[in-house]
Design an enzyme around this catalytic site. Structure first.
Site, PDB file in Angstrom:
ATOM      1  N   ASN A 197     128.681 -32.294  21.221  1.00 53.18           N
ATOM      2  CA  ASN A 197     127.176 -33.381  22.139  1.00 53.18           C
ATOM      3  C   ASN A 197     126.405 -34.098  21.916  1.00 53.18           C
ATOM      4  OD1 ASN A 197     125.619 -31.483  20.945  1.00 53.18           O
ATOM      5  ND2 ASN A 197     124.996 -30.780  23.165  1.00 53.18           N
ATOM      6  N   SER A 248     124.420 -35.248  30.394  1.00 55.67           N
ATOM      7  CA  SER A 248     125.699 -36.075  29.872  1.00 55.67           C
ATOM      8  C   SER A 248     126.111 -37.626  29.728  1.00 55.67           C
ATOM      9  CB  SER A 248     126.992 -34.779  30.931  1.00 55.67           C
ATOM     10  OG  SER A 248     126.789 -36.509  32.487  1.00 55.67           O
ATOM     11  N   MET A 249     127.147 -37.690  29.190  1.00 59.78           N
ATOM     12  CA  MET A 249     127.058 -39.275  29.151  1.00 59.78           C
ATOM     13  C   MET A 249     127.143 -39.677  30.299  1.00 59.78           C
ATOM     14  SD  MET A 249     131.291 -38.739  27.192  1.00 59.78           S
ATOM     15  CE  MET A 249     132.237 -38.049  28.118  1.00 59.78           C
ATOM     16  N   HIS A 301     116.015 -28.981  27.379  1.00 58.08           N
ATOM     17  CA  HIS A 301     116.611 -29.387  26.770  1.00 58.08           C
ATOM     18  C   HIS A 301     117.478 -30.766  26.554  1.00 58.08           C
ATOM     19  CE1 HIS A 301     120.580 -27.418  25.783  1.00 58.08           C
ATOM     20  NE2 HIS A 301     120.221 -28.142  24.055  1.00 58.08           N
ATOM     21  N   GLY A 302     118.306 -30.146  27.715  1.00 57.77           N
ATOM     22  CA  GLY A 302     119.038 -30.891  28.253  1.00 57.77           C
ATOM     23  C   GLY A 302     119.913 -30.579  29.962  1.00 57.77           C
ATOM     24  N   SER A 303     120.802 -30.657  30.438  1.00 56.52           N
ATOM     25  CA  SER A 303     121.648 -30.135  31.266  1.00 56.52           C
ATOM     26  C   SER A 303     122.305 -28.543  31.572  1.00 56.52           C
ATOM     27  CB  SER A 303     122.790 -31.256  31.769  1.00 56.52           C
ATOM     28  OG  SER A 303     123.515 -32.138  30.849  1.00 56.52           O
TER      29      SER A 303
END
Lengths: 143, 484
Positions: free
Chosen positions: B204, B384-385, B407-409
């Site tokens: 990722n 996400s991208m 920290h992210g999705s």
């Protein structure tokens, strides 16, 4: 294939089950599973050079981790893609010992279709056990 | 996910599993999530966060952030505060990719300025920032130089002209955590990492060109303080860690701790939680070695930032300074750090493990650079991208989570499943049709990162804001992506 990747385990990482008639077969299958996470088609890896591997551990599952870690080490340190050529495991006394040979060639993105990098072999839910048909291992790789 | 019957709703965004849930839990576990996100979490989260609650010396709660999902040992999104005197340190609470993190740099370019050059930019970034399996960087270092680098972090890079002095204070720990000792790391770790400075890695990890639409600025004053001042401004965000070096440091010490645990009468429910008393020789050796991996990661992101500035400069024919390529911040989301926090009215020294969770210090907290004393710490959340990412900021109400946020999705689908459902080439084309130009070394790897394999980033960020652990500043949308 003597291994399969599992879909509903370890969301961000890769889990696989490997099988073998003998413990040595199992170790070879698990090595291929690990390399197959990084390289789509293992048959594109020519066996042009070799590396010897020796390891010891108190338990069979930890010996498997040491063995798989060697593939990851050579991938980063020498940029080699390797498969198991031979492996012998002595289980008669502790520590258990492993000696083997890995064979393969330098990584070449033009030749080898590369996938996700394997960072490490985790110990989460790790198991190696004897089954009625031989040997089986469950491994989660950190991606 | 089937929830334990004893789970208790503390608020709309905080859920508690009592320590009676499982034998051996020393403290309750708390999950930060909306009800919807909680129900969407996978089976691993409850099992793992309650395992973390069993670790010796854990203080108050074992925590999981709204992006939480199945990890190994700790859940991803896990947080544990260990008493510095009586607690343990666990590599499983940090992860193999030590100090994996996010870095954000702004430009003074707009989307319209960049649009005609987007393909060239992405193609050149793809060439100059090596990505993928076993990728090696442009820096040729001797083992001796690499040892210096891992003890000095990004400061080593600045001294060699690979960045700006101001980059340092915009990095956690001023880009060099003190106490890193390269005598505590193995030759194998050095051999795995020496050629990898300035590389993204895979999985990722990515580098993304993004745009700030005017409607996505939630706090104008804070956005301006962080350098986001013009409509449709272009920024660059990237995500990577300490590469093979950090992975080997963690691997080595996991083995050390497995052997050490019986000596300290410690037993854990999952060997990935192997640990040792923080003040034991093993614990201190790991802490000093792990700090080398923290510094390697800072240096890695510093060299990548330098390459990004070079690429933008070459494409636009102007110096990076003239393009306003100031760094906003560098945050880490896989670490353990000694911090001082108030617990039940008393200040204590705690070893905060953050595994897939981000420090989010409030204004005026010790450890923040002078420039962030008034604003609070910038927090960079990578989505996400396909969807988007965020810049958040730490807030005073974050004390309950030890000033930690998401920290992210967070993934919702395994890599194996995503690879079956999506086709990398088709995905690349579909994204291009939507104005996102992607280059990847691996189409299979691209498929694994499909947007639908992730939780809804907006829902995750909303949960952190409602829970009072961080606040939205800006949302970014992707226009170009280099995927590792």
């Amino acid at each position: 294939m003597p291994y399969e990747f599992l879909e509903d385990v370890a969301t961000a990482d890769v889990a696989f089950i490997a099988r073998g008639e003998s413990i040595e077969d199992l170790f070879c299958a698990a090595a291929d599973a690990t390399m197959n996470v990084m390289v789509t088609d293992l048959s594109t890896i020519d066996r042009s050079l070799e590396r010897s591997v020796n390891g010891e551990a108190e338990a069979l599952d930890l010996l498997l981790v040491n063995w798989l870690q060697e593939l990851i080490y050579y991938k980063d340190a020498q940029r080699l893609l390797l498969r198991a050529a031979s492996v012998t495991i002595e289980r008669g006394h502790k520590p258990l010992r492993l000696s083997g040979v890995l064979s393969g060639e330098p990584m070449n993105p033009q030749k080898h279709e590369l996938n996700a990098d394997v960072k490490a072999v985790t110990l989460h839910r790790l198991r190696v056990e004897q089954t009625p048909k031989g040997w089986e291992a469950f491994v989660i790789l950190d991606i | 996910m089937p929830l334990p019957s004893t789970i208790k709703k503390i608020s709309d965004t905080v859920w508690e599993i009592p320590s009676s849930y499982k034998s051996g839990m020393r403290v309750p576990a708390r999950i930060y999530a909306t009800e919807k996100l909680l129900h969407e979490m996978d089976d691993g989260v409850i099992d793992q966060v309650t395992n973390v609650a069993m670790l010796p010396g854990i203080v108050r709660y074992a925590l999981c952030m709204p992006d939480g999902h199945w990890g190994y040992g700790f859940p991803i999104g896990g947080v544990a505060a260990m008493d510095a005197d009586e607690g343990v340190i666990s590599p499983g609470g940090i992860g193999f990719d030590v100090n994996c993190g996010m870095r954000l740099v702004v430009t003074n370019l707009t989307h319209d300025d960049v649009k005609p050059h987007l393909r060239t930019l992405v193609d050149r970034l793809f060439e100059r920032v090596p990505a993928g399996v076993g990728s090696s960087g442009f820096l040729q270092l001797s083992h001796k130089e690499f040892r210096q680098l891992v003890e000095q972090g990004a400061r080593w890079c600045i001294r060699r002209g690979l960045g700006w002095e101001q980059d340092l204070e915009r990095t956690e720990e001023s880009a060099c955590i003190s106490g890193a000792d390269s005598n505590k790391i193995s030759d194998k770790a050095i051999e795995r990492g020496v050629d990898q400075v300035g590389t993204l890695g895979s999985g990722n990890h990515y580098l993304e060109i993004q745009v700030v639409r005017p409607e996505n600025v939630f706090d104008r004053k804070l956005a301006e303080a962080f350098g986001i001042t013009i409509p449709n401004q272009v920024v660059v965000m990237f995500h990577c860690g300490s590469r093979g070096f950090g992975h080997q440091v963690a691997t080595d010490y996991l083995q050390v701790f497995l052997k050490a645990m019986p000596r300290y009468n410690i037993s854990v429910p999952d060997r990935e939680l192997a640990c040792a008393p923080f003040h034991s020789p093993e614990g201190q050796d790991y802490f000093a070695g792990m700090k080398c991996a923290i510094n390697m990661s800072f240096a890695n992101r510093q060299v990548i930032l330098h390459r990004i500035r070079e690429v933008f400069s070459s494409v636009f024919g102007r110096k990076p300074e003239a393009l306003g390529m100031h760094m906003v911040y560098d945050v880490a989301h896989n670490t353990a750090k000694l911090e001082r926090h108030r617990v039940d009215g008393k200040e204590r020294s705690l070893l905060i493990h953050r595994k897939g969770s981000t420090r989010a210090f409030a204004p005026r907290m010790e450890g923040l650079a002078a420039s962030h004393q008034e604003t609070g710490q910038p927090v960079i959340i990578g989505g996400s991208m396909e969807t988007g990412s965020y810049l958040l900021v730490g807030v005073p109400s974050g004390a309950d989570s030890f000033f930690t946020t998401a920290h992210g999705s967070g993934r919702t689908m395994s890599r194996a499943k995503a690879k079956k459902l999506y086709n990398g080439r088709q995905l690349q084309q579909q994204m291009e049709d939507r104005g996102i130009y992607v280059r990847s070394v691996s189409y299979a790897g691209l498929a694994e990162e499909a947007g639908d394999a992730y939780k809804d980033i907006d829902a995750v960020v909303d949960a952190t804001e409602r829970a009072g652990i961080s606040k939205r500043v800006v949302r970014f949308i992707p226009i170009g992506n280099v995927k590792g």
